[in-house]
Write an enzyme that holds these catalytic residues in place. Structure first.
Site, PDB file in Angstrom:
ATOM      1  N   CYS A  39      97.535  21.551  64.384  1.00 53.78           N
ATOM      2  CA  CYS A  39      98.526  21.587  63.294  1.00 53.78           C
ATOM      3  C   CYS A  39      99.966  21.442  63.794  1.00 53.78           C
ATOM      4  O   CYS A  39     100.858  21.098  63.022  1.00 53.78           O
ATOM      5  CB  CYS A  39      98.386  22.877  62.503  1.00 53.78           C
ATOM      6  SG  CYS A  39      96.740  23.096  61.806  1.00 53.78           S
ATOM      7  N   HIS A  94     104.792  24.644  58.567  1.00 50.67           N
ATOM      8  CA  HIS A  94     103.421  24.134  58.417  1.00 50.67           C
ATOM      9  C   HIS A  94     102.800  24.808  57.198  1.00 50.67           C
ATOM     10  O   HIS A  94     102.904  26.025  57.025  1.00 50.67           O
ATOM     11  CB  HIS A  94     102.627  24.453  59.685  1.00 50.67           C
ATOM     12  CG  HIS A  94     101.170  24.198  59.538  1.00 50.67           C
ATOM     13  ND1 HIS A  94     100.676  23.039  59.002  1.00 50.67           N
ATOM     14  CD2 HIS A  94     100.085  24.969  59.850  1.00 50.67           C
ATOM     15  CE1 HIS A  94      99.352  23.097  58.982  1.00 50.67           C
ATOM     16  NE2 HIS A  94      98.973  24.257  59.498  1.00 50.67           N
ATOM     17  N   ASN A 124      95.802  22.953  53.621  1.00 53.68           N
ATOM     18  CA  ASN A 124      96.221  22.739  55.011  1.00 53.68           C
ATOM     19  C   ASN A 124      95.739  21.362  55.494  1.00 53.68           C
ATOM     20  O   ASN A 124      94.552  21.171  55.752  1.00 53.68           O
ATOM     21  CB  ASN A 124      95.626  23.870  55.872  1.00 53.68           C
ATOM     22  CG  ASN A 124      96.061  23.796  57.317  1.00 53.68           C
ATOM     23  OD1 ASN A 124      96.600  22.793  57.774  1.00 53.68           O
ATOM     24  ND2 ASN A 124      95.823  24.873  58.040  1.00 53.68           N
TER      25      ASN A 124
HETATM   26  N1  COA Z   1      85.696  33.023  48.194  1.00 54.08           N
HETATM   27  C1  COA Z   1      85.328  34.279  47.928  1.00 54.08           C
HETATM   28  N2  COA Z   1      85.153  35.216  48.881  1.00 54.08           N
HETATM   29  C2  COA Z   1      85.363  34.853  50.143  1.00 54.08           C
HETATM   30  C3  COA Z   1      85.751  33.544  50.493  1.00 54.08           C
HETATM   31  C4  COA Z   1      85.907  32.613  49.443  1.00 54.08           C
HETATM   32  N3  COA Z   1      86.278  31.336  49.669  1.00 54.08           N
HETATM   33  N4  COA Z   1      85.878  33.472  51.821  1.00 54.08           N
HETATM   34  C5  COA Z   1      85.596  34.693  52.309  1.00 54.08           C
HETATM   35  N5  COA Z   1      85.290  35.527  51.295  1.00 54.08           N
HETATM   36  C6  COA Z   1      84.924  36.952  51.366  1.00 54.08           C
HETATM   37  C7  COA Z   1      84.365  37.319  52.714  1.00 54.08           C
HETATM   38  O1  COA Z   1      82.975  37.026  52.780  1.00 54.08           O
HETATM   39  C8  COA Z   1      84.632  38.805  52.751  1.00 54.08           C
HETATM   40  O2  COA Z   1      83.640  39.454  52.002  1.00 54.08           O
HETATM   41  P1  COA Z   1      83.045  40.866  52.498  1.00 54.08           P
HETATM   42  O3  COA Z   1      84.214  41.799  52.517  1.00 54.08           O
HETATM   43  O4  COA Z   1      82.024  41.159  51.450  1.00 54.08           O
HETATM   44  O5  COA Z   1      82.483  40.602  53.848  1.00 54.08           O
HETATM   45  C9  COA Z   1      85.943  38.950  52.006  1.00 54.08           C
HETATM   46  O6  COA Z   1      86.096  37.744  51.236  1.00 54.08           O
HETATM   47  C10 COA Z   1      87.143  39.137  52.902  1.00 54.08           C
HETATM   48  O7  COA Z   1      87.046  38.212  53.961  1.00 54.08           O
HETATM   49  P2  COA Z   1      88.145  38.120  55.064  1.00 54.08           P
HETATM   50  O8  COA Z   1      87.828  36.985  55.968  1.00 54.08           O
HETATM   51  O9  COA Z   1      88.367  39.468  55.687  1.00 54.08           O
HETATM   52  O10 COA Z   1      89.403  37.760  54.157  1.00 54.08           O
HETATM   53  P3  COA Z   1      90.915  37.726  54.487  1.00 54.08           P
HETATM   54  O11 COA Z   1      91.610  38.648  53.576  1.00 54.08           O
HETATM   55  O12 COA Z   1      91.214  37.807  55.958  1.00 54.08           O
HETATM   56  O13 COA Z   1      91.293  36.240  54.042  1.00 54.08           O
HETATM   57  C11 COA Z   1      91.732  34.079  54.989  1.00 54.08           C
HETATM   58  C12 COA Z   1      90.684  35.147  54.686  1.00 54.08           C
HETATM   59  C13 COA Z   1      91.044  32.947  55.742  1.00 54.08           C
HETATM   60  C14 COA Z   1      92.302  33.553  53.685  1.00 54.08           C
HETATM   61  C15 COA Z   1      92.877  34.703  55.843  1.00 54.08           C
HETATM   62  O14 COA Z   1      92.340  35.396  56.938  1.00 54.08           O
HETATM   63  C16 COA Z   1      93.836  33.662  56.336  1.00 54.08           C
HETATM   64  O15 COA Z   1      94.575  33.072  55.574  1.00 54.08           O
HETATM   65  N6  COA Z   1      93.883  33.400  57.669  1.00 54.08           N
HETATM   66  C17 COA Z   1      94.702  32.353  58.233  1.00 54.08           C
HETATM   67  C18 COA Z   1      93.899  31.091  58.247  1.00 54.08           C
HETATM   68  C19 COA Z   1      94.743  29.863  58.493  1.00 54.08           C
HETATM   69  O16 COA Z   1      95.660  29.577  57.785  1.00 54.08           O
HETATM   70  N7  COA Z   1      94.361  29.095  59.530  1.00 54.08           N
HETATM   71  C20 COA Z   1      94.972  27.865  59.873  1.00 54.08           C
HETATM   72  C21 COA Z   1      96.176  28.118  60.709  1.00 54.08           C
HETATM   73  S1  COA Z   1      96.867  26.599  61.248  1.00 54.08           S
END
Ligand code: COA
Length: 330
Positions: A117, A257, A287
């Site tokens: 990215c 980004h 993204n």
């Molecule tokens: N829809 C519904 N539920 C979802 C889901 C979706 N698309 N994706 C994950 N979940 C669920 C998970 O299974 C989990 O359920 P559980 O608690 O029963 O196990 C719950 O939501 C929470 O998951 P978690 O991964 O802890 O969520 P989070 O609050 O960390 O959010 C992201 C996940 C990916 C949105 C967040 O971590 C994030 O934005 N990270 C940065 C990613 C990024 O931008 N990367 C690129 C950088 S260049």
């Protein structure tokens, strides 16, 4: 790496986005997810997805043609063609060479860079180096990504975040005050496995097991990546400001980004910039890896939000981990 006066400037931009819009509601029909979950955590409402026959090279060539036309540059005038992509059309040759052939940039030296990215601003720095050391007059920098081809459509925590698209810029030697000033790039390979494709490369070549386990597709530790992204982008922004000799108040517009609105807001808060000075379009595209910044700049120009003389801060973060920021006088 920095320059007190600009060595090179961006003279034009272009973007190419596939027509197909896929909303969070559309996602609900293929995954166990909801518009509310996706929007609350990421700020994304919809993304563009390229159809099967449309590749990173096609999208990149589309963005490049627009940038060249706006700069009054013919394909055969391009000296250096740099492509940032995490989704090359083929392992060999570089997608830059395919784009060179598509647009007819006959005399250009063409190569890809792999900085995920962060790739657009890394590529701008390479263009700056080439041009300022006399290796040509005109650089074409392209960031093009078909993320839909490498995400795991069975992993709802990652596939909803990404989209496809391309942006491009024509870069020339600076003729005055316009151009790239302070730049800070950094990476940390110890954190590679927070965001990566475990198999399918030369270390673990593609085979039936890889295909079955889907380890050739993107794996991400979302929470860890989130933490590092905010810290790294805020730190790099401050470094780029210091190197350019600007105060925070000087910044007119930040182009972060576009990965996630919470990362963008966190970065702006740590840097100390109000959201009015931050360009956001993650809601419409998700993204698009390294393509997000040039696409955002291109939209800002079209909307009249990016005006001559403005002081810009470009800041990116991605797999590697890689990150960086660049102060640009427009
Ligand atoms: N829809 C519904 N539920 C979802 C889901 C979706 N698309 N994706 C994950 N979940 C669920 C998970 O299974 C989990 O359920 P559980 O608690 O029963 O196990 C719950 O939501 C929470 O998951 P978690 O991964 O802890 O969520 P989070 O609050 O960390 O959010 C992201 C996940 C990916 C949105 C967040 O971590 C994030 O934005 N990270 C940065 C990613 C990024 O931008 N990367 C690129 C950088 S260049």
């Amino acid at each position: 790496m920095t320059a007190a006066t600009p060595l090179v400037e961006i003279v034009s931009t272009g973007r190419y986005l596939p027509d197909r819009v896929v909303t969070n509601r559309d996602m609900e029909s293929i995954l166990e997810t909801s518009d509310e979950w996706i929007f609350e955590r990421t700020g994304i409402r919809e993304r563009r997805l390229a159809p099967p026959g449309m590749t990173a090279a096609h999208m990149g060539a589309g963005a490049a043609r627009i940038a060249m036309e706006r700069a009054g540059v013919a394909p055969e005038d391009v000296d250096i063609l740099i492509v940032s992509t995490a989704t090359p059309d083929r392992w060999l040759p570089a997608t830059a060479c395919d784009i060179q052939a598509l647009i007819g940039a006959r005399k250009a030296v063409a190569f890809d860079i792999s900085a995920a990215c962060s790739g657009f601003i890394y590529a701008l720095t390479l263009a700056e180096g080439h041009l300022s050391t006399g290796r040509g007059e005109i650089a074409l920098v392209i960031a093009t990504e078909k993320m839909s081809s490498i995400v795991d459509w069975e992993d709802r925590a990652t596939c909803v975040l990404f989209g496809d698209g391309a942006g491009a810029a024509i870069v020339r030697k600076s003729s005055g005050e316009r151009g790239i000033l302070g730049t800070h790039h950094q990476s940390d390979g110890n954190l590679a496995e927070l965001l990566y494709r475990p198999a399918g490369g030369a270390a673990i070549p593609m085979d039936e097991e890889v295909l079955r386990d889907r380890t050739h597709l993107v794996r991400m530790s979302g929470r860890e990546v989130f933490k590092h992204a905010v810290r790294a982008m805020a730190g790099a922004s401050k470094q780029a400001l210091a190197l350019s000799g600007w105060e925070l108040e000087d910044v007119d517009l930040m182009f972060p980004h576009q990965a996630n609105i919470r990362i963008i807001k966190g970065t702006a808060r740590y840097v100390g910039l109000p959201m009015e000075k931050v360009f956001v379009n993650v809601d419409r595209y998700g993204n698009m890896s390294s393509a997000t910044i040039p696409v955002a700049m291109d939209e800002a120009i079209e909307e009249g939000r990016l005006q001559p003389g403005m002081k810009l801060l470009l800041v990116a973060f991605g797999a590697g981990l890689t990150w960086g920021a660049m102060a640009v006088r427009w």
